[in-house]
Design a protein around this motif. Structure first.
Motif, PDB file in Angstrom:
ATOM      1  N   LYS A 108       1.302  16.659   8.814  1.00 46.72           N
ATOM      2  CA  LYS A 108       0.344  15.171   8.108  1.00 46.72           C
ATOM      3  C   LYS A 108      -0.013  16.218   7.010  1.00 46.72           C
ATOM      4  CE  LYS A 108      -1.987  16.652  12.479  1.00 46.72           C
ATOM      5  NZ  LYS A 108      -3.256  16.697  13.286  1.00 46.72           N
ATOM      6  N   LYS A 110      -1.608  11.910   4.949  1.00 44.94           N
ATOM      7  CA  LYS A 110      -1.828   9.907   5.519  1.00 44.94           C
ATOM      8  C   LYS A 110      -1.175   9.583   4.287  1.00 44.94           C
ATOM      9  CE  LYS A 110      -6.353  10.429   1.535  1.00 44.94           C
ATOM     10  NZ  LYS A 110      -7.354   9.916   1.123  1.00 44.94           N
ATOM     11  N   SER A 113       1.938   8.980   6.866  1.00 45.56           N
ATOM     12  CA  SER A 113       1.345   8.315   7.819  1.00 45.56           C
ATOM     13  C   SER A 113       2.292   6.923   8.322  1.00 45.56           C
ATOM     14  CB  SER A 113      -0.096   7.110   7.419  1.00 45.56           C
ATOM     15  OG  SER A 113      -0.442   6.499   7.144  1.00 45.56           O
TER      16      SER A 113
END
Length: 600
Positions: A108, A110, A113
């Motif tokens: 993960k 951002k 994304s």
């Protein structure tokens, strides 16, 4: 059979006109870009990065380690090669099989994304290889042992800056969001992005300072900084604002709040819902706030002593005269809190008891641990700053702002740059980001005194900080005090603030740790019910033990502070209107100094 001509889009007159129009825009923007870069004012190269000694030391230490332990180096290299080959093989397999979803999603982050970072073999390979490279660099830095701790900390910081800078999201060809937007808008997003880039460069004399907020959405005194009040005193260094009462009676002892002069005071009065200034008046206090002048070359010789004499002592004396009192309750935020502590030491040595109590917001007084600022507080950077302010007379706002931003580069530099310059988006209408971009220049002498004497030498805690004919020391701070710090503050770490409070001479100390960071932990109104706070009356323990034994309280610390302040504010008297016959209104709040831009 489909021919090449069949696959080509039809070029209508409309398409040609749009293309011609866009090319004309690009040509004009390119001309402006060349002009602004040609006119860029040169600055000391030391402001842009550490000197080469740091990297030379790192390379020497790394090579020494490699000679002494070649197996370790080979292990790292083989691991890097193996991951790189696997990344390539996986991409080849996905392309050959036509099954782009075969691989596991990446970790993960951002920045990645967009689904294409996982589903498109090309973008997935780019992401995976970037992360492999980043890991290899971090691993190499971590393996360097034969370096002083501060050099190692700086090496880690600047290598991470290189890693962040080289993210594929920062380049058009490897940013799927920007490419998709360009296709969708027929290139208009890139033209708008170029316009944004040129505008930002022009606004900052060729320096790359990313605009974080839509300036046109805010008016100081119009839709932010609107709490009613009057400027009742002004000198070359500050304006003194007295706010109108919001209650029929007020406490006899007034409050004077000193905000940092690195930023504008209206962070405490952005809008009615989160205005600390408005809230204080609603609790029944006479409130004064200092609004500092935005320094220019004429302020070059203004030092810390001038801020104390022309700022603190003058403001306190004016408040005492207006309110006809002998004492005030003082508040200092960030560097203004540091200077308030210097002022308290000076007053103690002079036998002056004008300050009844002191409140410190996110205030550093012990600089023994420089925390995240360590990379910027070594001699190569400070020498560069001293050289530059010698030429300019001031430490320019963009230098301070850029330094702060690099502590959170992905959020405050690269992310906004991608949205503005690649995506062609207008910056958001966000009041906090508008304030963040409304910086202030610092007087040259003051900046060097602060950096050399406090940040580097830690004189206030060690042998004493020489100022105004006195040797000021932290132990002289002996008035009742409350210190508000913030749990995730990366500018004034709460543990460092705690060490300073422990060394102050006061018998009455209250220490609070608010949840969140340097701004949100302070601008935390009770109505939001968002961030809680920690308290513990035992200030003898070290910081970790203090927190371990602390009590957690839901909600804002503002009511706790007000209850503490009430005990030190005297009786109720009729509310005071701003000024008196000797201090007529010079202009309405928020005053004139706050409107001056750092580039003016």
């Amino acid at each position: 059979m489909t021919t090449t001509e069949d696959r080509s889009p039809e070029l209508t007159e409309e398409h040609l006109e749009r293309l011609k129009e866009n090319m004309n825009k690009v040509e004009a923007l390119s001309k402006r870009l060349v002009e602004v870069m040609a006119g860029k004012t040169a600055h000391s190269p030391a402001l842009d990065g550490p000197n080469q000694d740091l990297f030379a030391k790192a390379a020497t230490a790394y090579m020494t380690e490699a000679w002494q332990n070649p197996a370790k180096l080979l292990e790292h290299q083989i691991e890097f090669w193996g991951k790189s080959v696997l990344n390539f093989a996986e991409a080849q397999q996905a392309l050959a099989s036509g099954n782009p979803d075969a691989a596991e999603p990446g970790p993960k982050d951002k920045r990645f994304s967009n689904p294409m970072w996982d589903t498109n073999p090309y973008f997935r390979f780019v992401r995976q290889q970037y992360q492999t490279n980043a890991q290899a660099i971090a691993q190499a830095v971590a393996s360097v042992d034969d370096m002083p701790e501060k050099d190692k900390q700086r090496l880690q910081f600047f290598s991470q800056q290189i890693i962040d800078m080289m993210s594929p999201t920062n380049f058009l060809a490897t940013n799927p969001d920007a490419l998709e937007k360009a296709v969708e808008t027929e290139g208009q997003s890139l033209i708008k992005g170029l316009e944004n880039l040129v505008s930002d460069l022009e606004a900052n004399n060729g320096e790359m300072v990313v605009r974080l907020a839509d300036d046109s959405a805010f008016e100081i005194g119009g839709n932010i900084a609107t709490t009613p009040g009057e400027v009742v005193y002004r000198n070359d260094l500050m304006e003194l604002i007295q706010y109108k009462p919001a209650t029929e009676t007020v406490f006899e002892t007034p409050i004077i709040l000193f905000p940092p002069w690195i930023n504008k005071f209206y962070i405490l009065d952005l809008k009615a819902q989160n205005s600390l200034i408005k809230w204080v008046t609603e609790q029944g206090y006479t409130l004064f706030v200092v609004s500092w002048a935005n320094a220019n070359a004429s302020h070059a010789d203004i030092g810390m002593g001038d801020y104390i004499e022309q700022g603190y002592l003058t403001a306190i004396e004016q408040v005492k005269q207006i309110c006809k009192v002998k004492q005030v309750n003082a508040v200092g935020y960030c560097i203004a809190g540091t200077t308030l502590s210097l002022t308290l030491s000076l007053l103690k040595q002079r036998g002056d008891k004008s300050i009844k109590s002191a409140t410190f917001f996110t205030t550093l007084t012990d600089f023994g641990d420089q925390g995240e600022f360590t990379p910027f507080l070594q001699n190569d950077f400070v020498d560069g700053i001293e050289d530059q302010v010698g030429k300019d007379g001031v430490l320019k706002a963009w230098v301070v702002g850029r330094t702060m931003s690099f502590l959170r580069s992905n959020d405050l530099i690269y992310g906004p740059a991608i949205r503005s310059y690649m995506m062609g988006e207008t910056p958001p209408a966000f009041d906090l980001l508008f304030w963040n971009g409304d910086g202030a220049n610092l007087p040259g002498r003051m900046a060097i005194e602060y950096l050399r004497g406090l940040c580097q030498s830690n004189d206030f805690v060690n042998d004493g900080f020489e100022l105004l004919g006195h040797k000021l020391h932290i132990r002289d701070v002996d008035v009742p005090l409350m210190a508000i710090t913030c749990e995730t503050d990366h500018i004034a770490a709460w543990k460092a603030c705690y060490r300073g409070v422990q060394q102050m001479g006061s018998r009455s100390k209250t220490f609070v740790v608010s949840q969140s960071g340097h701004i949100a932990g302070i601008v935390n109104p009770p109505s939001k019910k968002k961030y809680g706070h920690y308290t513990n009356p035992d200030l003898k323990a070290d910081a970790d033990d203090w927190m371990k034994e602390a009590d957690f309280h839901e909600g804002s610390w503002w009511p706790l502070w007000e209850a503490w302040l009430k005990k030190r504010s005297g009786k109720q008297i009729p509310a005071r209107e701003p000024g008196d016959s000797d201090h007529p209104s010079l202009c309405p709040a928020p005053g004139s100094y706050v409107l001056v831009k750092a580039t003016d």
